[in-house]
Design an enzyme around this catalytic site. Structure first.
Site, PDB file in Angstrom:
ATOM      1  N   ASP A  28      -9.807  -2.522   3.608  1.00 52.58           N
ATOM      2  CA  ASP A  28     -10.208  -3.758   4.268  1.00 52.58           C
ATOM      3  C   ASP A  28     -11.388  -4.316   3.475  1.00 52.58           C
ATOM      4  O   ASP A  28     -12.349  -3.594   3.213  1.00 52.58           O
ATOM      5  CB  ASP A  28     -10.615  -3.464   5.712  1.00 52.58           C
ATOM      6  CG  ASP A  28     -10.799  -4.707   6.550  1.00 52.58           C
ATOM      7  OD1 ASP A  28     -11.441  -5.665   6.076  1.00 52.58           O
ATOM      8  OD2 ASP A  28     -10.326  -4.724   7.695  1.00 52.58           O
ATOM      9  N   ILE A  29     -11.332  -5.578   3.068  1.00 54.35           N
ATOM     10  CA  ILE A  29     -12.435  -6.133   2.276  1.00 54.35           C
ATOM     11  C   ILE A  29     -13.608  -6.579   3.153  1.00 54.35           C
ATOM     12  O   ILE A  29     -14.646  -6.979   2.634  1.00 54.35           O
ATOM     13  CB  ILE A  29     -11.987  -7.278   1.341  1.00 54.35           C
ATOM     14  CG1 ILE A  29     -11.375  -8.425   2.125  1.00 54.35           C
ATOM     15  CG2 ILE A  29     -11.058  -6.744   0.264  1.00 54.35           C
ATOM     16  CD1 ILE A  29     -11.212  -9.699   1.292  1.00 54.35           C
ATOM     17  N   GLU A  87      -6.327 -11.727  13.713  1.00 54.26           N
ATOM     18  CA  GLU A  87      -6.803 -12.450  12.533  1.00 54.26           C
ATOM     19  C   GLU A  87      -5.684 -12.909  11.609  1.00 54.26           C
ATOM     20  O   GLU A  87      -5.784 -13.969  10.999  1.00 54.26           O
ATOM     21  CB  GLU A  87      -7.756 -11.615  11.673  1.00 54.26           C
ATOM     22  CG  GLU A  87      -8.608 -10.555  12.273  1.00 54.26           C
ATOM     23  CD  GLU A  87      -7.932  -9.325  12.832  1.00 54.26           C
ATOM     24  OE1 GLU A  87      -6.990  -8.756  12.251  1.00 54.26           O
ATOM     25  OE2 GLU A  87      -8.382  -8.900  13.894  1.00 54.26           O
ATOM     26  N   HIS A  92      -0.546  -5.142  11.624  1.00 46.94           N
ATOM     27  CA  HIS A  92      -1.342  -4.276  10.767  1.00 46.94           C
ATOM     28  C   HIS A  92      -2.120  -3.272  11.599  1.00 46.94           C
ATOM     29  O   HIS A  92      -2.429  -3.507  12.757  1.00 46.94           O
ATOM     30  CB  HIS A  92      -2.277  -5.072   9.860  1.00 46.94           C
ATOM     31  CG  HIS A  92      -3.192  -6.027  10.555  1.00 46.94           C
ATOM     32  ND1 HIS A  92      -2.749  -7.221  11.088  1.00 46.94           N
ATOM     33  CD2 HIS A  92      -4.517  -5.981  10.786  1.00 46.94           C
ATOM     34  CE1 HIS A  92      -3.770  -7.867  11.618  1.00 46.94           C
ATOM     35  NE2 HIS A  92      -4.861  -7.130  11.453  1.00 46.94           N
ATOM     36  N   HIS A  94      -5.487  -0.631  11.518  1.00 46.92           N
ATOM     37  CA  HIS A  94      -6.755  -0.266  10.896  1.00 46.92           C
ATOM     38  C   HIS A  94      -6.954   1.238  11.052  1.00 46.92           C
ATOM     39  O   HIS A  94      -6.808   1.768  12.156  1.00 46.92           O
ATOM     40  CB  HIS A  94      -7.935  -0.953  11.603  1.00 46.92           C
ATOM     41  CG  HIS A  94      -7.936  -2.437  11.522  1.00 46.92           C
ATOM     42  ND1 HIS A  94      -8.698  -3.136  10.618  1.00 46.92           N
ATOM     43  CD2 HIS A  94      -7.279  -3.379  12.257  1.00 46.92           C
ATOM     44  CE1 HIS A  94      -8.520  -4.431  10.791  1.00 46.92           C
ATOM     45  NE2 HIS A  94      -7.653  -4.608  11.778  1.00 46.92           N
TER      46      HIS A  94
END
Length: 131
Positions: A28-29, A87, A92, A94
């Protein structure tokens, strides 16, 4: 086309951790902590629970060695899983090294990491997969 599909296709750079025919894992950026990794299916599906049953099972099996590598390489009590999905309209997951439930609070400030720090984290997780 979602930003994650563009990452999977290589149109947007990422710090890839692993991939197979069905999934792509990358850092994750905007991480909450070092080691914060995203796993996305290669098929673009908006909502997590719209994913087929088979793919859901495969997803956890794909995530397991990544989570184990994160847990070995970053100080934490365990690796938490979060599925928020607000988002980006692409399901997705995490994977986040955590010590308390608050470590998964997405309202917290995100880490600001240099490219060198991201690459170091990426290499730690990948090296842990190769054990």
């Amino acid at each position: 086309m979602s930003v994650f599909t563009k990452i999977i296709k290589g149109e947007i750079p990422s710090y890839k951790i692993a991939e197979n025919d069905s999934f792509y894992a990358f850092l994750d950026i905007f991480p909450l902590v070092k080691g914060h990794t995203l796993i996305v299916p290669k098929v673009e599906i908006d909502k997590f629970f719209d994913v087929t049953d088979d793919l859901l099972g495969e997803w956890l099996l794909f995530a397991k060695p990544i989570a184990q590598s994160i847990e070995r390489n970053f100080p934490c009590n365990r690796v938490g899983i979060s599925v928020v999905g607000l988002e980006v309209p692409h399901a997705h997951m995490h994977l986040i090294p955590i010590n308390t439930a608050d470590d998964m609070n997405f309202a917290r400030p995100k880490l600001k990491m240099t490219e060198e720090e991201f690459k170091a984290v990426q290499q730690q997780i990948i090296a842990g997969l190769e054990r």
